[in-house]
Each structure stands twice: as structure tokens, then as C-alpha cells.
Write an enzyme that holds these catalytic residues in place. Structure first.
Site, PDB file in Angstrom:
ATOM      1  N   MET A   1      -9.218   7.448   0.357  1.00 48.26           N
ATOM      2  CA  MET A   1     -10.109   8.054   1.447  1.00 48.26           C
ATOM      3  C   MET A   1     -10.572   9.360   1.057  1.00 48.26           C
ATOM      4  SD  MET A   1      -7.481   6.612   4.359  1.00 48.26           S
ATOM      5  CE  MET A   1      -6.625   5.133   4.314  1.00 48.26           C
TER       6      MET A   1
ATOM      7  N   MET B   1     -11.215  -6.323   5.682  1.00 47.34           N
ATOM      8  CA  MET B   1     -10.182  -5.530   6.493  1.00 47.34           C
ATOM      9  C   MET B   1      -9.939  -5.977   7.979  1.00 47.34           C
ATOM     10  SD  MET B   1      -9.909  -3.021   4.257  1.00 47.34           S
ATOM     11  CE  MET B   1      -9.009  -2.130   5.550  1.00 47.34           C
TER      12      MET B   1
ATOM     13  N   ASP C   1      -4.767   3.607  -1.691  1.00 43.75           N
ATOM     14  CA  ASP C   1      -5.971   3.652  -0.627  1.00 43.75           C
ATOM     15  C   ASP C   1      -6.493   4.740  -0.824  1.00 43.75           C
ATOM     16  OD1 ASP C   1      -6.034   1.174   1.013  1.00 43.75           O
ATOM     17  OD2 ASP C   1      -4.028   1.650   1.420  1.00 43.75           O
TER      18      ASP C   1
ATOM     19  N   GLY D   1      -8.773   3.601   7.410  1.00 41.52           N
ATOM     20  CA  GLY D   1      -8.433   5.051   7.529  1.00 41.52           C
ATOM     21  C   GLY D   1      -6.884   5.226   7.777  1.00 41.52           C
ATOM     22  N   PHE D   2      -6.228   4.425   8.373  1.00 43.62           N
ATOM     23  CA  PHE D   2      -5.006   4.640   8.730  1.00 43.62           C
ATOM     24  C   PHE D   2      -3.883   3.504   8.278  1.00 43.62           C
ATOM     25  CE2 PHE D   2      -7.676   7.490  11.181  1.00 43.62           C
ATOM     26  CZ  PHE D   2      -7.257   8.350  10.902  1.00 43.62           C
TER      27      PHE D   2
ATOM     28  N   GLY E   1      -0.712   1.326   9.582  1.00 45.98           N
ATOM     29  CA  GLY E   1       0.247   1.170  10.866  1.00 45.98           C
ATOM     30  C   GLY E   1      -0.698   0.575  12.073  1.00 45.98           C
TER      31      GLY E   1
ATOM     32  N   GLY F   1      -4.575  -4.724   6.184  1.00 52.14           N
ATOM     33  CA  GLY F   1      -4.499  -4.071   7.720  1.00 52.14           C
ATOM     34  C   GLY F   1      -3.482  -4.907   8.491  1.00 52.14           C
TER      35      GLY F   1
ATOM     36  N   SER G   1       2.896  -0.307   6.101  1.00 54.99           N
ATOM     37  CA  SER G   1       4.170  -0.242   7.072  1.00 54.99           C
ATOM     38  C   SER G   1       5.297  -1.561   7.062  1.00 54.99           C
ATOM     39  CB  SER G   1       3.647   0.153   8.278  1.00 54.99           C
ATOM     40  OG  SER G   1       2.540  -0.569   8.823  1.00 54.99           O
TER      41      SER G   1
ATOM     42  N   SER H   1       0.686  -1.248   0.024  1.00 56.12           N
ATOM     43  CA  SER H   1       0.047   0.132   0.040  1.00 56.12           C
ATOM     44  C   SER H   1       0.987   1.233  -0.180  1.00 56.12           C
ATOM     45  CB  SER H   1      -0.953  -0.020   1.309  1.00 56.12           C
ATOM     46  OG  SER H   1      -1.407   1.376   1.329  1.00 56.12           O
TER      47      SER H   1
END
Ligand code: DX5
Ligand code: ZN
Length: 229
Positions: A41, A141, A39, A146-147, A149, A177, A199, A12
């Protein structure tokens, strides 16, 4: 894109250097990425804001593999053509994004893309039971979107259930995720074949140190496929 269930790693670019997307995309592909995960958003469906169609279009010439665009936006339908024009190969919409996901998946395919459907952690596998003939990919998911890490949420029961529901249909199970060398084998054993990792791929590397990306991708793949490093 021919269909098979070999393990694919889709970094990602949410974890890439935002001032250097072209070089970052080229670096992860040279270092073994199978797909490039983008991604999107909207600050409404999820509490964060990233790329619109012009940015995705600018990524396109750098992607030689597959551009896998994950929409975390609501509504979806008014933007489908824009992401087709931007060059998405796969366009994934969330089942929670609106009341007409069935129509959305039809529209994504009609616009010439592969259609993906994503499930938030709180959404049961049954939510896609009537969509499997319209989908090329189901994205499970394993964080609340949304984020990057965030910590992995165990959805292996849902993945197993989806794998059984999919049967011999040519539908990928993607997991998104908190995927790293520790969690990758759990989801692959449960039936996932596409692993999104932000990450865990970009950590420690840069376009000046691209081999770190390669080491990170190999570490996930090796762990996922159960081959000793
Ligand atoms: C979360 C995004 C993910 C995320 C993955 O909303 O959909 O693709 O970037 O990042 P990591 O691998 O860092 O959890
Ligand atoms: Zn994603």
C-alpha cells in the site's frame, strides 16, 4: 505453478507480527497456507502504507510456496521491475490504478511474473472483459482496500459473472477481504478458488502458538469445500 481450481488459502501477512515476518511466514506455511499474500500500500491509492520492494525482497527467502503480491499503489508501471527483482511470483495491479492496465499486465508478464488484476467493490466485472487473456488471476475485493479486519461485502454476483466470463481459461479467481469460515463457502460456491484471509488466519495465534494458525486455515478450507468439520 501448474493450474487447477482447487481451493487455495492465501494468508495476508498484513495481520502478522510486523516485527517477525520471517518466522510468521514460515509458521503459516508449516500450518498449511498454500500461498503467502503480501499487501503493498502506498498511502495514495489507498489510505495506508505498508511494504516497498526491499521489504518484499526480505520476505522472499522465507516463502517456499508462492509469493502473491497485491499492489494497492498508483502508478504501478515504474515499480514492476523492482517487484520482479524482489521475487514476486504473482503481481496484481488494480484496474482502477491508471488508464493503461492492459499495458501493465503485459509488462508484468514480460518481467517474468504471473499477472493479476484486482477490482474494487465499486468496479463492475466488465472492466476486465478485455484483459482475461493477459491475466493469470482476477482478484475480487470484498472490502474497500486499505485495511485488514473489515467486514465482508457480498460480491458473489460479480464472482459468478467473472467465472462465466473466464470460461476454460487458466485464470484464478481470488477473493480478498473479510474471508472467514462463514463467508468462504459463499465465494467458493460462486466460483472463487483462491481465498485471501488476514485476520481470520492470524486471530488468536502467534509464532509461539502456530497451531492456532493451522486450526484457522483448516476451518476456512473445511467450510469452503463444504466438508463437515
Ligand atoms: C485489504 C487487503 C487484504 C486484507 C485482508 O486492503 O488487500 O488482503 O489484508 O484482511 P482481512 O482478511 O482481515 O479482511
Ligand atoms: Zn490483499
Amino acid at each position: 505453478m501448474t493450474f487447477d481450481r482447487k481451493t487455495r488459502i492465501a494468508p495476508s501477512i498484513l495481520s502478522a507480527d510486523f516485527a517477525n515476518f520471517g518466522a510468521e511466514i514460515r509458521a503459516i506455511e508449516e500450518q498449511g497456507a498454500d500461498w503467502v499474500h503480501v499487501d503493498v500500500m502506498d498511502g495514495h491509492f489507498v489510505p495506508n502504507l505498508t511494504f516497498g520492494p526491499p521489504a518484499v525482497k526480505a520476505f522472499r527467502p522465507h516463502v517456499k510456496t508462492v509469493m502473491d503480491v497485491h499492489l494497492m499503489i498508483a502508478p504501478v508501471d515504474p515499480y514492476i521491475d523492482a517487484y520482479a527483482q524482489a521475487g514476486a511470483d504473482i503481481l496484481t495491479a488494480h484496474v482502477e490504478a491508471g488508464p493503461h492496465i492492459h499495458r501493465t499486465l503485459q509488462a508484468i508478464r514480460a518481467a517474468g511474473m504471473k499477472a493479476g488484476v484486482a477490482l474494487n467493490p465499486g468496479t463492475p466485472a466488465e472492466a476486465v472483459a478485455h484483459l482475461l487473456d493477459l491475466a493469470d488471476l482476477v482478484c475480487v475485493m470484498t472490502v474497500n482496500p486499505g485495511f485488514g479486519g473489515q467486514s465482508f461485502i457480498d460480491m458473489t454476483g460479480k464472482i459468478r459473472q467473472l467465472r462465466a466470463m473466464i470460461g476454460d481459461r487458466p485464470v484464478h479467481i481470488e477473493v480478498d477481504g473479510g474471508v472467514d469460515p462463514k463467508t468462504a463457502p459463499l465465494v467458493v460456491q460462486a466460483g472463487a478458488d483462491v481465498l485471501v484471509a488476514g485476520s481470520a488466519v492470524f486471530r488468536g495465534g502467534s509464532v509461539a502458538q502456530p497451531r492456532v494458525y493451522g486450526d484457522n486455515i483448516r476451518a476456512i478450507r473445511t467450510a469452503a469445500d463444504g466438508v463437515p468439520a
